[in-house]
Design a protein around this motif. Sequence first.
Motif, mmCIF file in Angstrom:
data_model
loop_
_atom_site.group_PDB
_atom_site.id
_atom_site.type_symbol
_atom_site.label_atom_id
_atom_site.label_comp_id
_atom_site.label_asym_id
_atom_site.label_seq_id
_atom_site.Cartn_x
_atom_site.Cartn_y
_atom_site.Cartn_z
ATOM 1 N N SER A 81 0.612 -1.301 -0.081
ATOM 2 C CA SER A 81 0.164 0.067 -0.032
ATOM 3 C C SER A 81 0.952 1.111 0.010
ATOM 4 N N GLU A 82 2.070 1.211 0.415
ATOM 5 C CA GLU A 82 3.022 2.208 0.572
ATOM 6 C C GLU A 82 4.479 1.714 0.567
ATOM 7 N N SER A 83 5.385 2.410 -0.022
ATOM 8 C CA SER A 83 6.845 2.204 0.227
ATOM 9 C C SER A 83 7.714 3.366 0.092
ATOM 10 N N SER A 84 8.875 3.530 0.766
ATOM 11 C CA SER A 84 9.807 4.423 0.652
ATOM 12 C C SER A 84 11.177 3.883 0.255
ATOM 13 N N LEU A 85 12.106 4.240 -0.736
ATOM 14 C CA LEU A 85 13.126 3.725 -1.230
ATOM 15 C C LEU A 85 14.287 4.528 -1.028
ATOM 16 N N ARG A 86 15.439 3.783 -0.674
ATOM 17 C CA ARG A 86 16.815 4.406 -0.952
ATOM 18 C C ARG A 86 17.803 3.216 -1.416
ATOM 19 N N TRP A 87 18.910 4.060 -1.933
ATOM 20 C CA TRP A 87 20.116 3.069 -2.647
ATOM 21 C C TRP A 87 21.277 4.032 -1.978
ATOM 22 N N PRO A 88 21.467 3.496 -0.907
ATOM 23 C CA PRO A 88 22.782 4.085 -0.202
ATOM 24 C C PRO A 88 24.037 3.806 -0.984
ATOM 25 N N ARG A 89 24.247 2.689 -1.613
ATOM 26 C CA ARG A 89 25.415 2.378 -2.264
ATOM 27 C C ARG A 89 25.173 1.565 -3.628
ATOM 28 N N PRO A 90 25.921 1.725 -4.430
ATOM 29 C CA PRO A 90 25.743 1.034 -5.809
ATOM 30 C C PRO A 90 25.860 -0.690 -5.474
ATOM 31 N N THR A 91 25.060 -1.239 -6.350
ATOM 32 C CA THR A 91 25.225 -2.755 -6.469
ATOM 33 C C THR A 91 26.236 -2.913 -7.875
ATOM 34 N N ARG A 92 27.217 -3.888 -7.366
ATOM 35 C CA ARG A 92 28.283 -3.905 -8.396
ATOM 36 C C ARG A 92 28.237 -5.430 -9.136
#
Length: 149
Positions: A81-92
Amino acid sequence: MLYLEDIKVGDRFISREYEMTLEEIKQFAQAYDPQVFHLDEDQAKNHPIFQGLAASGWHTAAVTMRLWTECFPVANGLVGSESSLRWPRPTRPGDLLHVEVEITAIAPSKSKTDRAIVTYVTQALNQHGDVLFISTTKIIVFKKEPLAG
């Protein structure tokens, strides 16, 4: 399958590992996020943020979704019903991802007594313990159906 009665605040779920291969990163990027830092190792080296090839954040999110469904098997599915997302570091390329989920809140519905909104925090981590993706998500979780008598 998990129902509302099966979970409580503080419960944790941990997935299996999933390898992010160079080939898969490029295939996903070509299809869904065709930016140079996802597709070309040489050009990605000069990127001011990534400084090397990185998987699309949406690819990391998609793999996280796959791992969620395996380690957190909610009856009737993970209906968000709801989500907040973050990508603190890249996936390699070569990263081994696993997902850790923790239930942080359960709010019974005021109008529909057969369900609740369950909030959980998910982290996707690599083999070094670096957090690559983090989200706070709310899903609808149903109670077990009453036994037919």
